[in-house]
Design a protein around this motif. Structure first.
Motif, short mmCIF file in Angstrom:
data_model
loop_
_atom_site.label_atom_id
_atom_site.label_comp_id
_atom_site.label_asym_id
_atom_site.label_seq_id
_atom_site.Cartn_x
_atom_site.Cartn_y
_atom_site.Cartn_z
N GLY A 119 33.22 35.04 -11.78
CA GLY A 119 32.48 35.33 -10.56
C GLY A 119 31.06 35.78 -10.82
O GLY A 119 30.14 35.49 -10.05
N VAL A 120 30.86 36.50 -11.94
CA VAL A 120 29.51 36.94 -12.31
C VAL A 120 28.70 35.79 -12.91
O VAL A 120 27.53 35.59 -12.58
CB VAL A 120 29.59 38.11 -13.32
CG1 VAL A 120 28.19 38.50 -13.79
CG2 VAL A 120 30.27 39.32 -12.68
N LEU A 121 29.34 34.99 -13.79
CA LEU A 121 28.62 33.95 -14.52
C LEU A 121 28.30 32.71 -13.69
O LEU A 121 27.27 32.06 -13.90
CB LEU A 121 29.44 33.52 -15.74
CG LEU A 121 29.56 34.50 -16.90
CD1 LEU A 121 30.56 33.97 -17.92
CD2 LEU A 121 28.20 34.72 -17.55
N LEU A 122 29.19 32.35 -12.76
CA LEU A 122 29.09 31.06 -12.09
C LEU A 122 27.73 30.79 -11.43
O LEU A 122 27.18 29.69 -11.62
CB LEU A 122 30.23 30.90 -11.08
CG LEU A 122 30.31 29.56 -10.35
CD1 LEU A 122 30.40 28.39 -11.31
CD2 LEU A 122 31.51 29.57 -9.39
N ILE A 126 25.47 27.55 -12.44
CA ILE A 126 25.12 26.55 -11.42
C ILE A 126 23.63 26.25 -11.46
O ILE A 126 23.21 25.09 -11.45
CB ILE A 126 25.53 27.05 -10.02
CG1 ILE A 126 27.06 26.98 -9.85
CG2 ILE A 126 24.85 26.23 -8.92
CD1 ILE A 126 27.57 27.66 -8.60
N ARG A 127 22.81 27.28 -11.53
CA ARG A 127 21.36 27.07 -11.56
C ARG A 127 20.93 26.40 -12.87
O ARG A 127 20.02 25.55 -12.87
CB ARG A 127 20.63 28.40 -11.37
CG ARG A 127 20.74 28.94 -9.94
CD ARG A 127 19.75 30.07 -9.67
NE ARG A 127 19.60 30.29 -8.24
CZ ARG A 127 20.30 31.19 -7.54
NH1 ARG A 127 21.19 31.95 -8.15
NH2 ARG A 127 20.12 31.31 -6.24
N PHE A 128 21.57 26.75 -13.97
CA PHE A 128 21.26 26.12 -15.25
C PHE A 128 21.59 24.63 -15.22
O PHE A 128 20.76 23.79 -15.58
CB PHE A 128 22.05 26.81 -16.37
CG PHE A 128 21.92 26.15 -17.71
CD1 PHE A 128 20.78 26.35 -18.49
CD2 PHE A 128 22.93 25.34 -18.21
CE1 PHE A 128 20.66 25.73 -19.74
CE2 PHE A 128 22.82 24.73 -19.45
CZ PHE A 128 21.68 24.93 -20.21
N MET A 160 21.39 26.82 -2.69
CA MET A 160 22.32 27.21 -1.63
C MET A 160 23.69 27.54 -2.19
O MET A 160 24.31 28.54 -1.82
CB MET A 160 22.43 26.09 -0.59
CG MET A 160 21.19 25.88 0.26
SD MET A 160 21.28 24.36 1.24
CE MET A 160 22.70 24.68 2.24
N VAL A 161 24.20 26.69 -3.08
CA VAL A 161 25.53 26.90 -3.64
C VAL A 161 25.56 28.17 -4.50
O VAL A 161 26.48 28.99 -4.38
CB VAL A 161 25.98 25.67 -4.46
CG1 VAL A 161 27.26 25.98 -5.22
CG2 VAL A 161 26.19 24.48 -3.54
N ALA A 162 24.57 28.34 -5.37
CA ALA A 162 24.53 29.53 -6.23
C ALA A 162 24.46 30.80 -5.39
O ALA A 162 25.15 31.80 -5.68
CB ALA A 162 23.35 29.44 -7.19
#
Length: 221
Positions: A119-122, A126-128, A160-162
């Protein structure tokens, strides 16, 4: 690993989930969301995995917060059980990506909860990944009910997703950084090196060096 560990029949009973503590409910729900998103953007994705992955994303986004406050409601709890199942069908065929490659190291080295780490990393992963090729994130945005208009730039969908993933994590009580659950800056170099050897990194849509993984961990602290 081994055939003897694979069940012949799997019984999915949402009633077994109502006694989970809140932290575990949040962690397993976000893990299912990560499974769906990473399977959809995986280099090994296909038409069948795409269908299950996107539907899992929709189900988690729509139902996880409700299960935190109304744990015995049949509808949301059943939807989350189905989401976990469909996300599993997706990722066992499409494999996963950098979020899981990184999370495996944190959980293994520091004995921390896998789903909370995801949950912290996702959002950072996503942005990477989206900086390299954002197109796969447009369908994910739609699956989350976000206003992803036809023809919108992919980088807008990535943001938006991140942002929505982080919003969902906030809603279910996940810390904003790895530091809050015990990861230290001194741990990062070893975590980054170990990540490069994780099989999940091979299907991540963007290749990553140890320096880039190190940077992702530091952003997530």
């Amino acid at each position: 690993m081994g055939r003897a560990l694979v069940p012949d029949v799997s019984v999915i009973d949402p009633r077994l989930l109502v006694t989970m503590p809140d932290w575990l409910n949040a962690a397993t729900g976000l893990d299912a969301l990560t499974h769906g998103i990473e399977a959809f953007v995986s280099l090994a994705h296909g038409p069948l995995t795409d269908t299950h992955a996107l539907h899992a994303v929709t189900l988690v986004h729509s139902n996880l917060p409700t299960t935190m406050v109304r744990r015995t409601d049949d509808g949301p709890r059943t939807a989350m059980a189905q989401a976990a199942l469909e996300a599993g069908l997706a990722f066992t065929n499409a494999i996963l990506g950098a979020t899981h490659a990184m999370s495996h190291q944190v959980g293994g080295m520091l004995d921390l909860p896998h789903g909370l780490i995801n949950g912290v990393l996702l959002p950072h992963v996503i942005r990477f990944n989206g900086a390299d090729d954002p197109t796969r994130f447009v369908p994910i945005a739609r699956a989350m009910g976000l206003p992803a208009r036809p023809g919108m730039p992919g980088d807008e969908a990535v943001d938006m997703v991140a942002t929505e993933v982080r919003k969902l994590a906030d809603e279910v009580g996940v810390p904003t950084g790895l530091g809050a659950i015990g990861v230290r800056e001194a741990d990062v170099p070893r975590l980054a090196r170990l990540t490069l050897g994780d099989a999940c990194l091979t299907t991540n849509p963007r290749s990553a060096s140890v320096e880039q993984i190190d940077d992702l961990f530091r952003r997530a602290l």
